[in-house]
Design an enzyme around this catalytic site. Sequence first.
Site, PDB file in Angstrom:
ATOM      1  N   ARG A  49       0.835  -1.197   0.000  1.00 37.03           N
ATOM      2  CA  ARG A  49       0.000   0.000   0.000  1.00 37.03           C
ATOM      3  C   ARG A  49       0.873   1.250   0.000  1.00 37.03           C
ATOM      4  O   ARG A  49       0.541   2.258  -0.613  1.00 37.03           O
ATOM      5  CB  ARG A  49      -0.931   0.026   1.223  1.00 37.03           C
ATOM      6  CG  ARG A  49      -1.908   1.224   1.190  1.00 37.03           C
ATOM      7  CD  ARG A  49      -2.712   1.357   2.481  1.00 37.03           C
ATOM      8  NE  ARG A  49      -1.894   1.778   3.590  1.00 37.03           N
ATOM      9  CZ  ARG A  49      -1.709   1.079   4.708  1.00 37.03           C
ATOM     10  NH1 ARG A  49      -2.290  -0.098   4.847  1.00 37.03           N
ATOM     11  NH2 ARG A  49      -0.934   1.543   5.672  1.00 37.03           N
ATOM     12  N   TYR A 101     -16.480  17.338 -15.564  1.00 37.83           N
ATOM     13  CA  TYR A 101     -16.983  15.972 -15.598  1.00 37.83           C
ATOM     14  C   TYR A 101     -17.993  15.761 -14.467  1.00 37.83           C
ATOM     15  O   TYR A 101     -17.794  16.203 -13.338  1.00 37.83           O
ATOM     16  CB  TYR A 101     -15.809  15.007 -15.472  1.00 37.83           C
ATOM     17  CG  TYR A 101     -16.180  13.600 -15.112  1.00 37.83           C
ATOM     18  CD1 TYR A 101     -17.081  12.868 -15.884  1.00 37.83           C
ATOM     19  CD2 TYR A 101     -15.624  12.979 -13.994  1.00 37.83           C
ATOM     20  CE1 TYR A 101     -17.427  11.574 -15.552  1.00 37.83           C
ATOM     21  CE2 TYR A 101     -15.959  11.683 -13.656  1.00 37.83           C
ATOM     22  CZ  TYR A 101     -16.865  10.979 -14.425  1.00 37.83           C
ATOM     23  OH  TYR A 101     -17.209   9.704 -14.088  1.00 37.83           O
ATOM     24  N   ASP A 174      -7.048  18.814 -14.682  1.00 40.08           N
ATOM     25  CA  ASP A 174      -7.409  17.482 -15.142  1.00 40.08           C
ATOM     26  C   ASP A 174      -7.006  17.375 -16.607  1.00 40.08           C
ATOM     27  O   ASP A 174      -7.582  18.034 -17.472  1.00 40.08           O
ATOM     28  CB  ASP A 174      -8.918  17.276 -14.969  1.00 40.08           C
ATOM     29  CG  ASP A 174      -9.353  15.847 -15.288  1.00 40.08           C
ATOM     30  OD1 ASP A 174      -8.676  15.185 -16.090  1.00 40.08           O
ATOM     31  OD2 ASP A 174     -10.383  15.406 -14.747  1.00 40.08           O
ATOM     32  N   LYS A 199      -8.182   5.988 -18.984  1.00 40.12           N
ATOM     33  CA  LYS A 199      -8.490   6.460 -20.330  1.00 40.12           C
ATOM     34  C   LYS A 199      -7.276   6.299 -21.265  1.00 40.12           C
ATOM     35  O   LYS A 199      -6.790   5.208 -21.453  1.00 40.12           O
ATOM     36  CB  LYS A 199      -8.966   7.908 -20.251  1.00 40.12           C
ATOM     37  CG  LYS A 199     -10.018   8.170 -19.155  1.00 40.12           C
ATOM     38  CD  LYS A 199     -11.241   7.298 -19.263  1.00 40.12           C
ATOM     39  CE  LYS A 199     -12.402   7.743 -18.377  1.00 40.12           C
ATOM     40  NZ  LYS A 199     -12.169   7.690 -16.943  1.00 40.12           N
TER      41      LYS A 199
END
Length: 427
Positions: A49, A101, A174, A199
């Site tokens: 982690r 978004y 972004d 993406k």
Amino acid sequence: MTQRQFATIAARAGIAQDTAHEAVTPPLYLTTTYRLKALGQAGPYDYSRSNNPTRDLLAEALAELEGGSKAIVTNTGMSACVLALQLLTPEDTLVIPHDCYGGSYRLFTNLAERKRSFKLEIINFQQPDWQQRIQAIKPAMIWLETPSNPLLQITDIKAACVLAKQLSALVVVDNTFLSPLLQQPLALGADIVVHSTTKYINGHSDVVAGALICADQTLGDELKWWANCLGITGGAFDAYLTLRGLRTLLPRMQQHQRNAEQVVAYLQQQPLVSKVYYPGLVDHPGHAIARQQQQGFGAMLSFDLAVEPAQLPVFLDALQCFTLAQSLGGIESLICHPGSMTHASMSAEAQQVAGIGPTLLRLSVGIEAIDDLLADLDAAFQQLAASVNTNASDAADHKPGTTAASPSSDHADSAECRLNPALTALW
């Protein structure tokens, strides 16, 4: 070695860096924990982690591509957004664009309203007074999304960063729609870049992940601490797949863009299209700024159909190469109805303010043969035109007191489409 070019950085991400067996392709470290040499002698890795060799290779490549000091790989694009927001306090103000978004909009508004995590101001960066409004607000963080999702509006990153420095505010951009290949916000003055690596960076629609890249090392170290603390770092297997996708980003984006340009040209000639949204068009309001701050116009575009919303299923059902689905940036072509899909979390009023109309469709243009994509669109438009003409003829023939005709096959197809949960908001 001199500074490497983009193609080299991407193609050689993680290549020939294995220290165990000199493997050319880096191994996948699925281990959760690591052996310590002795009590109190921790190495660079103790628990995945916190740190993982596979994830670190991806982070290093993304930092180099964006020109940043440190990158943190997260388990989703939204968690990358959550991570950036850890820099705010309840007394701070966050400025966001009015047309961002839908998932980001939902996150920002609910954290501000329900959790009181920060104060929130929504700004239309397309209005001439946006700088004056931000100066009056004095925010701690300015969030940009350019090109915007789904209307492809452009914000001047450099101008926003100059203003932010005067106000001692951070700028987060972004960069999902363009990838570091086509836009480098840090070079324009931004402090943080956020990606949904789901993406274009991964590019194959088989990984959900995100990343955050910082210009400043100290800021990056703080956010890495928060990522470990919150438990939102990305998995090793996801990082491995994303590294593999990243290596072909350049040739993929080149083909994406070539196809998108021809799709745009086709849509401009369509009488059933009322408007096309694409920054590469010279009459796009943000075209000049896009040319200055981007290295290409990308492969995302949207358009309004010049029909009634009830006709949408006719068009969508006729498509074979463009798949009706969420997301974007994969090698396959996708079509999306933002109002009922990606931006469904926005209220009808917020959608209207953002300019998201009921017949707006968004395309993520893939890398298929362009002739097949254009033929697919052409067949769908022919089907739509036939349906529009049939409805117009039926309306002209139908008079008060007469009995309506029995349902046609087109109406039966529409009824079947209504059973699709992704389209329920259309009716």
